[in-house]
Design a protein around this motif. Structure first.
Motif, mmCIF file in Angstrom:
data_model
loop_
_atom_site.group_PDB
_atom_site.id
_atom_site.type_symbol
_atom_site.label_atom_id
_atom_site.label_comp_id
_atom_site.label_asym_id
_atom_site.label_seq_id
_atom_site.Cartn_x
_atom_site.Cartn_y
_atom_site.Cartn_z
ATOM 1 N N TYR A 3 0.836 -1.195 0.000
ATOM 2 C CA TYR A 3 0.000 0.000 0.000
ATOM 3 C C TYR A 3 0.875 1.251 0.000
ATOM 4 O O TYR A 3 2.060 1.215 0.333
ATOM 5 N N CYS A 4 0.247 2.364 -0.380
ATOM 6 C CA CYS A 4 1.000 3.608 -0.503
ATOM 7 C C CYS A 4 0.059 4.793 -0.340
ATOM 8 O O CYS A 4 -1.171 4.657 -0.396
ATOM 9 N N GLY A 5 0.652 5.957 -0.148
ATOM 10 C CA GLY A 5 -0.075 7.222 -0.174
ATOM 11 C C GLY A 5 0.414 8.022 -1.360
ATOM 12 O O GLY A 5 1.629 8.166 -1.566
ATOM 13 N N LEU A 6 -0.498 8.510 -2.175
ATOM 14 C CA LEU A 6 -0.145 9.195 -3.423
ATOM 15 C C LEU A 6 -0.693 10.618 -3.415
ATOM 16 O O LEU A 6 -1.908 10.823 -3.392
ATOM 17 N N ASP A 7 0.206 11.576 -3.420
ATOM 18 C CA ASP A 7 -0.162 12.988 -3.506
ATOM 19 C C ASP A 7 0.105 13.467 -4.928
ATOM 20 O O ASP A 7 1.204 13.922 -5.249
ATOM 21 N N PHE A 8 -0.907 13.337 -5.780
ATOM 22 C CA PHE A 8 -0.805 13.816 -7.159
ATOM 23 C C PHE A 8 -1.202 15.286 -7.151
ATOM 24 O O PHE A 8 -2.365 15.635 -7.016
ATOM 25 N N GLY A 9 -0.210 16.153 -7.278
ATOM 26 C CA GLY A 9 -0.465 17.577 -7.167
ATOM 27 C C GLY A 9 -0.507 18.280 -8.501
ATOM 28 O O GLY A 9 -0.081 17.745 -9.529
ATOM 29 N N THR A 10 -1.016 19.497 -8.485
ATOM 30 C CA THR A 10 -1.052 20.308 -9.700
ATOM 31 C C THR A 10 0.350 20.573 -10.216
ATOM 32 O O THR A 10 0.597 20.507 -11.424
ATOM 33 N N SER A 11 1.276 20.847 -9.309
ATOM 34 C CA SER A 11 2.647 21.166 -9.701
ATOM 35 C C SER A 11 3.623 20.022 -9.466
ATOM 36 O O SER A 11 4.519 19.797 -10.278
ATOM 37 N N ASN A 12 3.469 19.299 -8.346
ATOM 38 C CA ASN A 12 4.410 18.235 -7.986
ATOM 39 C C ASN A 12 3.661 17.040 -7.418
ATOM 40 O O ASN A 12 2.561 17.170 -6.893
ATOM 41 N N THR A 13 4.306 15.873 -7.531
ATOM 42 C CA THR A 13 3.721 14.621 -7.049
ATOM 43 C C THR A 13 4.710 13.923 -6.133
ATOM 44 O O THR A 13 5.927 13.930 -6.389
ATOM 45 N N THR A 14 4.188 13.321 -5.047
ATOM 46 C CA THR A 14 4.992 12.458 -4.184
ATOM 47 C C THR A 14 4.223 11.170 -3.927
ATOM 48 O O THR A 14 2.990 11.125 -4.038
ATOM 49 N N LEU A 15 4.964 10.122 -3.575
ATOM 50 C CA LEU A 15 4.353 8.835 -3.238
ATOM 51 C C LEU A 15 5.128 8.244 -2.068
ATOM 52 O O LEU A 15 6.364 8.203 -2.085
ATOM 53 N N GLY A 16 4.386 7.795 -1.042
ATOM 54 C CA GLY A 16 5.024 7.257 0.151
ATOM 55 C C GLY A 16 4.660 5.816 0.415
ATOM 56 O O GLY A 16 3.568 5.358 0.062
ATOM 57 N N VAL A 17 5.582 5.098 1.036
ATOM 58 C CA VAL A 17 5.350 3.729 1.492
ATOM 59 C C VAL A 17 5.789 3.658 2.949
ATOM 60 O O VAL A 17 6.328 4.619 3.507
ATOM 61 N N VAL A 18 5.556 2.501 3.574
ATOM 62 C CA VAL A 18 5.900 2.317 4.980
ATOM 63 C C VAL A 18 7.068 1.343 5.095
ATOM 64 O O VAL A 18 7.035 0.250 4.523
ATOM 65 N N ASP A 19 8.098 1.765 5.817
ATOM 66 C CA ASP A 19 9.208 0.884 6.179
ATOM 67 C C ASP A 19 9.119 0.641 7.681
ATOM 68 O O ASP A 19 9.292 1.577 8.472
ATOM 69 N N GLY A 20 8.842 -0.603 8.075
ATOM 70 C CA GLY A 20 8.584 -0.865 9.476
ATOM 71 C C GLY A 20 7.277 -0.189 9.855
ATOM 72 O O GLY A 20 6.232 -0.483 9.305
ATOM 73 N N ASN A 21 7.342 0.759 10.761
ATOM 74 C CA ASN A 21 6.159 1.539 11.119
ATOM 75 C C ASN A 21 6.303 3.003 10.736
ATOM 76 O O ASN A 21 5.509 3.828 11.184
ATOM 77 N N ALA A 22 7.303 3.310 9.915
ATOM 78 C CA ALA A 22 7.572 4.709 9.578
ATOM 79 C C ALA A 22 7.286 4.983 8.105
ATOM 80 O O ALA A 22 7.722 4.231 7.229
ATOM 81 N N PRO A 23 6.540 6.051 7.807
ATOM 82 C CA PRO A 23 6.310 6.406 6.405
ATOM 83 C C PRO A 23 7.558 7.049 5.807
ATOM 84 O O PRO A 23 8.318 7.738 6.498
ATOM 85 N N ARG A 24 7.782 6.809 4.544
ATOM 86 C CA ARG A 24 8.868 7.491 3.837
ATOM 87 C C ARG A 24 8.440 7.737 2.402
ATOM 88 O O ARG A 24 7.649 6.971 1.819
#
Length: 416
Positions: A3-24
């Motif tokens: 699973y992941c979190g996806l911030d598709f932005g108007t200007s920039n995009t980021t995508l995060g995953v979890v390593d252990g219990n920490a998002p990165r």
């Protein structure tokens, strides 16, 4: 489940995953965790470039088509239209799908495992005052997410996601106003946060207010362009017929990221030549013709964007336009920029007052203001926010990463 979190932005995009219990956040382009939300289709090439590579291909003059601010088409009828690419046409849904598919593929490669569940970020309102259009925008984004391979798709409001990121550093319970001023929208949430609340699955009772408006960095770009650059191309210049000015529409579209490509048509070029013949300042309209004929609209928009960023910490900035005509430049000072964008800032301040009213709180009840989104770096935007909350503590978030990290935290709560 990946699973992941996806911030598709108007200007920039980021995508995060979890390593252990920490998002990165995943590095999506080289070592960079932010990817400009841009795609370049090279004419005759078999593949599209995305992110900085897309902007670089355009800047190097490769024959093709650059598209940016694609998130802006969601909730409008443009999402179901198409645009010309050399001799072929492509729909905007297909363009968005190509861009987001590449982002997912890069994230899976970097994470080392498939990603089949996503929490997508979304503004509080894709479209102001139109609930049906707002639903269509979210539905379109969900359909695209499933089309590129996500089996589980859900959404979270972007300012709520930013609040989840901020909450990781909160040491005691407080009420915070989250201000997320991005490329296309300004979103606000008033949220009750605390270390004992972090793991709760249902945070509905902690969201005291949540609202937003379709005002963002690209609107500041548009107004700066109209005030600084476009007069050098004939904006508001006189026509030979007394009392008439050059038509505004061409300049407004050229100043709007998502509309630039619509000007590159034979019909528009024929209209511009007619305007030039009827203009009292044909040399100015000739510059407009040159920009459109050579498909330089995005270069102009990027020049203006750099000027806007420059005005964040400089009193004045010169826009170099010698690539349109040798020696041409447009000077602009911060007071003039702030006067041109005053209405936008007043809209942002008004939205904060509305959120406070919705929450039933006075400004003095807000413990902290958490600032995220690149447009919070603009001095007049910051003043518009902080003047409404003079007693609150100011917390600087990761301007381009807080929302993505918060969406990843939300994904961990929903899918873990």
């Amino acid at each position: 489940m990946g699973y992941c979190g996806l911030d598709f932005g108007t200007s920039n995009t980021t995508l995060g995953v979890v390593d252990g219990n920490a998002p990165r956040l995943i590095a999506l382009e080289g070592a960079e965790t932010t990817l400009p939300s841009a795609i370049f289709f090279g004419f005759g090439a078999g593949r599209a470039e995305v992110g900085r590579a897309a902007i670089d291909a355009y800047a190097r003059g490769i024959d093709g088509r650059l598209m940016r601010s694609l998130k802006s088409v969601l909730g409008t009828d443009l999402i179901d239209q198409d645009t010309l690419l050399d001799r072929n046409r492509i729909g905007f849904r297909a363009v968005l799908q190509r861009l987001l598919s590449e982002i997912r593929a890069r994230a899976e490669e970097a994470a080392g495992h498939p990603l089949d569940a996503v929490v997508h970020g979304r503004p509080v309102h894709f479209v102001d005052g139109d609930d049906a259009a707002d639903r269509r925008a979210e539905d379109a984004l969900a359909e695209i997410a499933r089309a590129i391979g996500f089996r589980h798709v859900s959404f979270q409001f972007e300012p709520i996601a930013a609040a989840l990121d901020y909450e990781q550093r909160v040491e005691h319970e407080e009420v915070a106003l989250i201000a997320d001023i991005g490329g296309g929208t300004s979103d606000f949430s008033i949220v009750r946060l605390g270390p004992d609340r972090r793991r709760a699955a249902d945070r509905a009772a902690d969201i005291l207010a949540n609202d937003g408006i379709r005002v963002g960095g690209t609107d500041f770009d548009r107004l700066l362009s109209l005030k600084s650059a476009m007069p050098h191309l004939g904006y508001q210049s006189p026509m030979k017929r007394p009392g008439l000015l050059a038509p505004n529409g061409y300049f407004t579209d050229l100043s709007t990221w998502s509309k630039i490509n619509f000007l590159y048509t034979p019909k528009v070029m024929a209209e511009i030549r007619q305007v030039q013949r009827e203009s009292a300042r044909p040399e100015l309209i000739a510059r407009l013709h040159h920009v459109l004929e050579e498909h330089l609209g995005h270069r102009l928009a990027m020049t203006v964007e750099r000027g806007k960023i420059g005005l964040s910490d400089q009193a004045a900035f010169d826009l170099p336009l010698g690539w349109i005509e040798p020696g041409l430049a447009a000077g602009f000072a911060r007071p003039a920029f702030e006067a041109a964008t005053d209405e936008l800032c007043r809209s942002i301040a008004g939205m904060i007052r509305r959120c406070l009213a919705d929450a039933g709180l006075g400004p003095e009840r807000i413990d902290a203001v958490f600032l995220t989104g690149g447009s919070t770096l603009l001095p007049n935007v910051r003043r518009a926010i902080l003047d409404e909350l003079p007693e609150s503590r100011v917390v600087e978030g990761d301007k381009f990463g807080s929302v993505g990290l918060g969406l990843t935290i939300e994904a961990m709560l929903r899918y873990n």
